[in-house]
Write an enzyme that holds these catalytic residues in place. Structure first.
Site, short mmCIF file in Angstrom:
data_model
loop_
_atom_site.label_atom_id
_atom_site.label_comp_id
_atom_site.label_asym_id
_atom_site.label_seq_id
_atom_site.Cartn_x
_atom_site.Cartn_y
_atom_site.Cartn_z
N ARG A 132 -1.59 -9.03 -8.23
CA ARG A 132 -0.26 -9.38 -7.70
C ARG A 132 -0.30 -9.30 -6.16
O ARG A 132 -0.76 -8.32 -5.59
CB ARG A 132 0.79 -8.43 -8.25
CG ARG A 132 2.21 -8.67 -7.69
CD ARG A 132 2.52 -7.78 -6.52
NE ARG A 132 3.92 -7.88 -6.09
CZ ARG A 132 4.39 -7.37 -4.96
NH1 ARG A 132 3.59 -6.71 -4.15
NH2 ARG A 132 5.66 -7.51 -4.63
N THR B 100 0.42 -3.12 3.68
CA THR B 100 1.03 -2.44 2.53
C THR B 100 0.04 -2.24 1.39
O THR B 100 -0.97 -2.95 1.30
CB THR B 100 2.21 -3.29 1.99
OG1 THR B 100 2.95 -2.55 1.03
CG2 THR B 100 1.73 -4.58 1.33
N THR C 221 5.51 0.19 2.91
CA THR C 221 4.98 -0.90 3.75
C THR C 221 5.30 -0.57 5.20
O THR C 221 6.24 0.15 5.48
CB THR C 221 5.62 -2.25 3.37
OG1 THR C 221 5.42 -2.50 1.99
CG2 THR C 221 5.09 -3.42 4.18
N THR D 229 10.14 -5.39 4.74
CA THR D 229 9.68 -4.47 3.70
C THR D 229 10.70 -4.54 2.57
O THR D 229 11.87 -4.82 2.81
CB THR D 229 9.56 -3.02 4.20
OG1 THR D 229 10.85 -2.55 4.62
CG2 THR D 229 8.60 -2.90 5.36
N GLY D 230 10.26 -4.29 1.37
CA GLY D 230 11.16 -4.36 0.22
C GLY D 230 10.57 -5.20 -0.89
O GLY D 230 9.35 -5.38 -0.95
N SER E 189 2.60 4.21 0.59
CA SER E 189 2.93 2.79 0.50
C SER E 189 1.97 1.91 1.27
O SER E 189 2.12 0.69 1.29
CB SER E 189 4.35 2.57 1.05
OG SER E 189 4.39 2.89 2.42
#
Ligand code: ASP
Length: 354
Positions: free
Chosen positions: A220, A210, A192, A243-244, A42
């Site tokens: 993106r 990340t 991340t 994070t997420g 990640s």
């Protein structure tokens, strides 16, 4: 404190901090661990690539004592983008550099260009590309979100899984790694790392780094490099990171919201819960959609009080719990306080693997 993937790097950073080291340098020591680790999928080297097969990294940092910030987005070929964000902070009159410009700046600063795609992440990308690619189309926040359920209703799901196994074999993914590879395709790994550090004299800093959402559309940029969303530090108040699902965090500017909440007197826990509730509000508390949103906040106040909060208790079909890593003399992993019981699911929706 930091995301769970920073756990094993906390001892060195804590010793550095206790020896008088700068809070941001300590946080950067932690996040470089996963950046350098090819097995952390990640972050940095070995991070999952975008849909074109290129690893694109995002990072930012804030230095509390000098109230300065640096950030980079969509950077290819440079492993330690947290250090690059710090170089932007220290060596430019800007706060954020992106894409080729950021890469060229990195080379000028002495960073090495390197291939960030490992054999494992390349093969998993090939498997995703051939069997599953579907980032295009309405997002979970769109009124058209239900149109994405087509694949979840697909009665040929088992056939699709069988095909993934077969393609994994042709690509050369070893038999014992196939389940994991299919999981990475179907439940794109989140990860991340954010780290916030507090020195004994009260100085604070934070950083986040990340490879972003696996299989994302090239270019993106998520929340991680956005000052205020993926990370925010205010020397007078505290520091927070996330994070997420970056898209959902951007829409509530999570880290800044949390620090502002603490400024106005909320505890770290309440400040984080409020940010999560703003995400919930954006979905009119519709849990059917919120099950596709994963969010964890890492919150550290200037007096050392802290909290790890999450929308759900864990993510994916493995019941992997959300945890935060803390070192304040003793090192530990702690479960987050979750707003909702249960685990979040990946977007776009799919059936469970088992
Ligand atoms: N927040 C990151 C992003 O949206 C991904 C993650 O934390 O898993 O890019």
């Amino acid at each position: 404190m930091c995301a769970a993937n920073g756990y094993k790097y906390l001892v060195d950073a804590y010793a550095f901090l206790c020896g008088g080291g700068d809070a941001l340098d300590a946080a950067l020591k932690v996040v470089q661990g996963p950046e350098n680790d090819p097995n952390d999928e990640s972050v940095g080297l070995g991070g999952h690539p975008n849909e074109a097969g290129a690893v694109e990294l995002d990072a930012c940092c804030m230095h509390g004592p000098t109230r300065t910030a640096g950030s980079v987005g969509s950077v290819r070929n440079i492993k330690n983008v947290s250090l690059l964000a710090n170089a932007v902070r220290l060596h430019t009159g800007h706060v954020m550099l992106v894409g080729e410009g950021a890469e060229e700046f990195a080379v000028a600063q002495g960073f090495q260009r390197e291939n960030l795609l490992t054999d494992k992440s390349r093969k998993e990308w090939l498997l995703w590309k051939e069997t599953h690619s579907d980032w295009w189309g309405p997002s979970v926040s769109s009124p058209e979100w239900r149109t994405r359920f087509r694949s979840a209703r697909d009665e040929e799901w088992q056939e699709r899984l069988d095909r993934m196994h077969q393609v994994a074999g042709t690509i050369g993914i070893a038999a014992e790694l196939r389940e994991d590879a299919i999981r990475a395709v179907v439940f794109p790994p989140t990860g991340t790392i954010h780290c916030s550090a507090l020195k004994q004299n009260g100085e604070m800093s934070g950083c986040t780094t990340t490879s972003g959402l696996a299989w994302k559309i090239p270019g993106r940029v998520g929340d991680s490099p956005l000052i205020g969303a993926g990370c925010y530090t205010d020397q007078d108040v505290g520091s927070a990171g996330a994070t997420g699902n970056g898209e959902e965090n951007i829409r509530v500017v999570g880290a800044h919201t949390i620090v502002e909440n603490m400024r106005h007197g909320m505890s770290p826990l309440d400040a984080g819960m409020d940010a999560l509730k703003r995400i919930v509000r954006n979905f009119d508390a519709d849990k059917e959609r919120l099950q596709f949103v994963d969010m964890v906040y890492y919150i550290l106040r200037k007096d050392g009080a802290y909290a790890g909060v999450s929308l759900w208790e864990g993510y994916g079909d493995e019941n992997r719990p959300h945890q935060v890593a803390v070192h304040d003399g003793s090192k530990r992993l702690e479960k987050t306080v979750a707003l909702y019981q249960g685990v979040s699911q990946s977007w776009p929706p799919v059936k469970r693997l088992k």
